[in-house]
Write a protein that holds these residues in place. Structure first.
Motif, short mmCIF file in Angstrom:
data_model
loop_
_atom_site.label_atom_id
_atom_site.label_comp_id
_atom_site.label_asym_id
_atom_site.label_seq_id
_atom_site.Cartn_x
_atom_site.Cartn_y
_atom_site.Cartn_z
N ARG A 275 -36.83 -1.35 29.68
CA ARG A 275 -36.92 -0.56 28.47
C ARG A 275 -35.85 -1.04 27.50
O ARG A 275 -34.80 -1.54 27.91
CB ARG A 275 -36.72 0.93 28.76
CG ARG A 275 -35.34 1.31 29.28
CD ARG A 275 -35.18 2.81 29.42
NE ARG A 275 -33.86 3.17 29.96
CZ ARG A 275 -32.77 3.31 29.22
NH1 ARG A 275 -32.82 3.12 27.91
NH2 ARG A 275 -31.62 3.64 29.79
N VAL A 276 -36.10 -0.90 26.21
CA VAL A 276 -35.13 -1.28 25.20
C VAL A 276 -34.05 -0.20 25.11
O VAL A 276 -34.36 0.98 24.92
CB VAL A 276 -35.81 -1.47 23.83
CG1 VAL A 276 -34.76 -1.78 22.76
CG2 VAL A 276 -36.84 -2.58 23.89
N ALA A 277 -32.80 -0.61 25.27
CA ALA A 277 -31.67 0.32 25.16
C ALA A 277 -31.03 0.26 23.78
O ALA A 277 -30.55 1.27 23.27
CB ALA A 277 -30.62 0.01 26.22
N MET A 278 -31.04 -0.94 23.17
CA MET A 278 -30.35 -1.11 21.90
C MET A 278 -30.91 -2.32 21.17
O MET A 278 -31.23 -3.33 21.80
CB MET A 278 -28.84 -1.29 22.16
CG MET A 278 -27.97 -1.44 20.91
SD MET A 278 -27.80 -3.17 20.33
CE MET A 278 -26.70 -3.85 21.56
N PHE A 279 -31.03 -2.22 19.86
CA PHE A 279 -31.38 -3.37 19.03
C PHE A 279 -30.58 -3.26 17.74
O PHE A 279 -30.53 -2.20 17.12
CB PHE A 279 -32.88 -3.40 18.71
CG PHE A 279 -33.25 -4.50 17.75
CD1 PHE A 279 -33.30 -5.81 18.17
CD2 PHE A 279 -33.52 -4.21 16.42
CE1 PHE A 279 -33.62 -6.83 17.27
CE2 PHE A 279 -33.85 -5.22 15.52
CZ PHE A 279 -33.89 -6.53 15.96
N SER B 64 -39.64 -11.56 13.90
CA SER B 64 -39.41 -10.25 13.31
C SER B 64 -39.00 -9.26 14.40
O SER B 64 -39.32 -9.45 15.58
CB SER B 64 -40.69 -9.76 12.62
OG SER B 64 -41.69 -9.47 13.59
N PRO B 65 -38.30 -8.19 14.03
CA PRO B 65 -37.99 -7.15 15.02
C PRO B 65 -39.25 -6.57 15.66
O PRO B 65 -39.26 -6.30 16.87
CB PRO B 65 -37.25 -6.10 14.19
CG PRO B 65 -36.67 -6.84 13.05
CD PRO B 65 -37.67 -7.91 12.73
N GLU B 66 -40.31 -6.40 14.89
CA GLU B 66 -41.54 -5.83 15.43
C GLU B 66 -42.14 -6.74 16.50
O GLU B 66 -42.60 -6.26 17.54
CB GLU B 66 -42.56 -5.61 14.30
CG GLU B 66 -42.13 -4.57 13.27
CD GLU B 66 -41.18 -5.12 12.21
OE1 GLU B 66 -40.73 -4.33 11.37
OE2 GLU B 66 -40.90 -6.35 12.22
N TRP B 67 -42.14 -8.05 16.23
CA TRP B 67 -42.67 -8.99 17.22
C TRP B 67 -41.85 -8.93 18.50
O TRP B 67 -42.41 -8.89 19.61
CB TRP B 67 -42.63 -10.42 16.63
CG TRP B 67 -43.17 -11.47 17.55
CD1 TRP B 67 -44.46 -11.93 17.59
CD2 TRP B 67 -42.46 -12.18 18.56
NE1 TRP B 67 -44.58 -12.90 18.56
CE2 TRP B 67 -43.38 -13.07 19.17
CE3 TRP B 67 -41.13 -12.18 19.01
CZ2 TRP B 67 -43.00 -13.93 20.21
CZ3 TRP B 67 -40.76 -13.02 20.05
CH2 TRP B 67 -41.70 -13.89 20.64
N LEU B 68 -40.53 -8.92 18.37
CA LEU B 68 -39.66 -8.90 19.55
C LEU B 68 -39.87 -7.64 20.38
O LEU B 68 -40.02 -7.70 21.60
CB LEU B 68 -38.21 -9.00 19.11
CG LEU B 68 -37.15 -8.88 20.21
CD1 LEU B 68 -37.32 -9.97 21.25
CD2 LEU B 68 -35.75 -8.93 19.60
N LEU B 69 -39.89 -6.49 19.72
CA LEU B 69 -40.06 -5.25 20.45
C LEU B 69 -41.43 -5.18 21.12
O LEU B 69 -41.56 -4.63 22.23
CB LEU B 69 -39.86 -4.06 19.52
CG LEU B 69 -38.44 -3.90 18.97
CD1 LEU B 69 -38.39 -2.79 17.91
CD2 LEU B 69 -37.44 -3.62 20.08
#
Length: 257
Positions: free
Chosen positions: A236-240, A221-226
């Motif tokens: 840091r996450v720049a884009m998803f 899931s996106p939540e798990w990945l983040l």
């Protein structure tokens, strides 16, 4: 001959706007052992490279980068994406890394990359680095949770400050396919229901390919990945973006702080 020739040996991509030039030229040479290439589906093969470039362009905009000088493609295969990256960043130095040694050798011979043979264990991969761009297309999609997370950490270690890694994953789109039974992803028939149950319980599911150990299909899931990326030091996450690469896999871009 280690490759096929098509047309004039090149094709061009029309891409929207800076920071990548609007039109780039891409080599048409295809390795005869390239498992990603199917005769009659040439346009799709090259569109996957274009889709990767579009993901990289979004990552550049998000990270406020104008260019890349040292690029790692892991896993490189026979250069399905690397050829497009080379067309977009002709002055960059490329490293091609894969377990597929024939693919690495092809990228060295035909695209001028430095070749490094990979290892199933991330801790045993020896790469010089640092890189300012790492592209990883459809690697995490084949790994169980432990190696998946270790590769995220490896990408972070291999980046220079301000560098970007762009990786693809199987997200909600693939989970929906597995749940519906419309696609098995070459897994044993009994595997998808178990994967979906794992996914529903904790946001991550995995199953080996039949007869394989430690290599198969993952979905997250996106939540798990983040959450997992937030646990990796100094990035840091720049884009998803969901279902972005080839209208199938999710794309995440992270910047080294």
């Amino acid at each position: 001959m280690s490759f096929f020739h098509r047309d004039s040996g090149e094709r061009s991509y029309q891409l929207p706007g800076a920071p990548i030039a609007r039109r780039i030229r891409v080599a048409n040479r295809i390795g005869h052992k390239d498992g990603m290439f199917k005769k009659g589906y040439e346009d799709h093969y090259f569109s996957v490279g274009r889709s990767a470039l579009e993901a990289v362009r979004l990552a550049m905009l998000a990270a406020k980068r104008e260019d890349f000088r040292k690029i790692l493609d892991l896993p490189c295969g026979h250069g399905r994406v690397l050829r497009a990256l080379k067309g977009a960043f002709p002055r960059a130095h490329f490293t091609a890394c894969d377990l597929n040694r024939a693919g690495v050798d092809f990228c060295v011979e035909n695209f001028g990359a430095t070749g490094d043979y990979s290892n199933p264990e991330p801790g045993k991969i020896e790469l010089e680095g640092p890189y300012d761009l790492i592209w990883s297309g459809s690697l995490l999609t084949h790994l169980s949770e432990g190696p998946y997370v270790e590769f995220l950490k490896l990408f972070a270690r291999l980046l220079e400050p301000g560098g970007v890694f762009v990786a693809t994953t199987h997200g909600r789109h693939v989970a929906a396919r597995l749940r519906a039974g419309s696609h098995t992803y070459k897994l044993a028939p009994e595997s998808p229901p178990g994967m979906v149950a794992q996914y529903d319980a904790g946001g991550f599911g995995y199953a080996d390919y039949p007869g394989a150990s430690g290599y198969g299909v993952s979905v997250n899931s996106p939540e798990w990945l983040l959450r997992k990326v937030s646990e990796v030091p100094a990035v840091r996450v720049a884009m998803f973006s969901e279902k972005f690469w080839d209208k199938h896999q999710d794309v995440i871009a992270c910047v080294k702080m």
